[in-house]
Design a protein around this motif. Structure first.
Motif, short mmCIF file in Angstrom:
data_model
loop_
_atom_site.label_atom_id
_atom_site.label_comp_id
_atom_site.label_asym_id
_atom_site.label_seq_id
_atom_site.Cartn_x
_atom_site.Cartn_y
_atom_site.Cartn_z
N THR A 117 0.84 -1.20 0.00
CA THR A 117 0.00 0.00 0.00
C THR A 117 0.87 1.24 0.00
O THR A 117 2.06 1.19 0.36
CB THR A 117 -0.93 0.06 1.23
OG1 THR A 117 -0.14 0.32 2.40
CG2 THR A 117 -1.74 -1.22 1.39
N SER A 118 0.29 2.33 -0.37
CA SER A 118 1.02 3.59 -0.34
C SER A 118 1.47 3.92 1.08
O SER A 118 2.50 4.57 1.28
CB SER A 118 0.18 4.72 -0.93
OG SER A 118 -1.06 4.81 -0.26
N PHE A 119 0.72 3.43 2.06
CA PHE A 119 1.11 3.68 3.46
C PHE A 119 2.41 2.97 3.82
O PHE A 119 3.17 3.45 4.65
CB PHE A 119 -0.01 3.28 4.41
CG PHE A 119 -1.30 3.99 4.11
CD1 PHE A 119 -1.37 5.38 4.15
CD2 PHE A 119 -2.44 3.29 3.77
CE1 PHE A 119 -2.55 6.05 3.86
CE2 PHE A 119 -3.62 3.95 3.48
CZ PHE A 119 -3.68 5.34 3.53
N GLU B 244 -10.94 2.79 -2.28
CA GLU B 244 -11.00 2.16 -0.95
C GLU B 244 -11.83 3.01 0.01
O GLU B 244 -11.53 4.18 0.22
CB GLU B 244 -9.59 1.97 -0.37
CG GLU B 244 -8.68 1.16 -1.25
CD GLU B 244 -9.16 -0.27 -1.46
OE1 GLU B 244 -9.90 -0.80 -0.61
OE2 GLU B 244 -8.81 -0.85 -2.50
N LYS B 245 -12.86 2.40 0.60
CA LYS B 245 -13.74 3.13 1.51
C LYS B 245 -13.63 2.66 2.95
O LYS B 245 -14.32 3.16 3.82
CB LYS B 245 -15.18 3.02 1.02
CG LYS B 245 -15.35 3.67 -0.33
CD LYS B 245 -16.76 3.71 -0.80
CE LYS B 245 -16.76 4.40 -2.14
NZ LYS B 245 -18.03 4.59 -2.72
N GLU B 246 -12.72 1.70 3.22
CA GLU B 246 -12.58 1.19 4.58
C GLU B 246 -12.03 2.28 5.49
O GLU B 246 -11.11 3.01 5.13
CB GLU B 246 -11.64 -0.03 4.63
CG GLU B 246 -12.24 -1.28 4.02
CD GLU B 246 -12.04 -1.34 2.51
OE1 GLU B 246 -11.35 -0.48 1.95
OE2 GLU B 246 -12.60 -2.26 1.89
N ILE C 67 -8.80 5.48 5.61
CA ILE C 67 -9.05 6.90 5.84
C ILE C 67 -8.27 7.38 7.06
O ILE C 67 -7.64 8.44 7.03
CB ILE C 67 -10.57 7.16 5.99
CG1 ILE C 67 -11.29 6.79 4.68
CG2 ILE C 67 -10.83 8.61 6.37
CD1 ILE C 67 -12.79 6.72 4.80
N ILE C 68 -8.26 6.58 8.11
CA ILE C 68 -7.51 6.94 9.33
C ILE C 68 -6.01 7.01 9.02
O ILE C 68 -5.32 7.94 9.45
CB ILE C 68 -7.81 5.95 10.46
CG1 ILE C 68 -9.26 6.13 10.92
CG2 ILE C 68 -6.84 6.11 11.63
CD1 ILE C 68 -9.79 5.01 11.80
N SER C 69 -5.51 6.05 8.26
CA SER C 69 -4.09 6.08 7.89
C SER C 69 -3.76 7.33 7.07
O SER C 69 -2.72 7.96 7.26
CB SER C 69 -3.71 4.83 7.10
OG SER C 69 -3.76 3.70 7.93
N ALA C 70 -4.65 7.70 6.16
CA ALA C 70 -4.43 8.90 5.36
C ALA C 70 -4.36 10.13 6.25
O ALA C 70 -3.50 11.00 6.07
CB ALA C 70 -5.55 9.05 4.32
N LEU C 71 -5.23 10.20 7.24
CA LEU C 71 -5.21 11.33 8.17
C LEU C 71 -3.90 11.38 8.96
O LEU C 71 -3.36 12.45 9.22
CB LEU C 71 -6.40 11.25 9.12
CG LEU C 71 -7.77 11.51 8.50
CD1 LEU C 71 -8.88 11.21 9.49
CD2 LEU C 71 -7.85 12.94 7.98
#
Length: 121
Positions: A61-63, A85-87, A91-95
């Motif tokens: 993943t990009s993360f 991706e809507k999980e 979203i939390i990882s992106a934040l």
């Protein structure tokens, strides 16, 4: 401004690039990386203002890459995620990586333009 699109599907990356060009004239360079390794190499060689990330890539993943870049103190760019991706975990990882925005495919031009404008400020 310079930007990098990290997306493993070339046709999708090309489409994202065209959408970005359509909504913004602010980019002097708009490059593409089709693997996490290619993205890593490009980030080490060049300074980008914005990176547009797909999340799920063929080798991780990009993360995964963002975590590595964070430990190496190499995150000097704004992050915008463009994904299907809507999980909530994504979203939390992106934040956690200070995402400017988290956009869903297919792209909405107004949302994309707004995200770019936020990143420029």
């Amino acid at each position: 401004m310079t930007a990098l699109i990290v997306e493993d599907v070339k046709t999708t990356s090309d489409l994202i690039k065209e959408r970005i060009k359509l909504v913004s004239n602010d980019f002097t360079s708009l490059e593409q990386a089709f693997t996490l390794i290619e993205a890593y190499d490009k980030i080490l060689l060049k300074s980008y203002d914005i990176i547009f990330w797909d999340i799920n890539m063929s080798t991780g993943t990009s993360f995964d890459l963002l975590k590595r870049l964070a430990t190496e103190d190499k995150i000097t760019f704004e992050n915008i995620f463009i994904t299907g991706e809507k999980e909530s975990e994504f979203i939390i990882s992106a934040l956690k990586f200070s995402a400017i925005d988290y956009l869903y495919k297919p792209l909405d031009d107004n949302e994309l333009k707004s995200s770019i404008e936020k990143a420029i400020l």
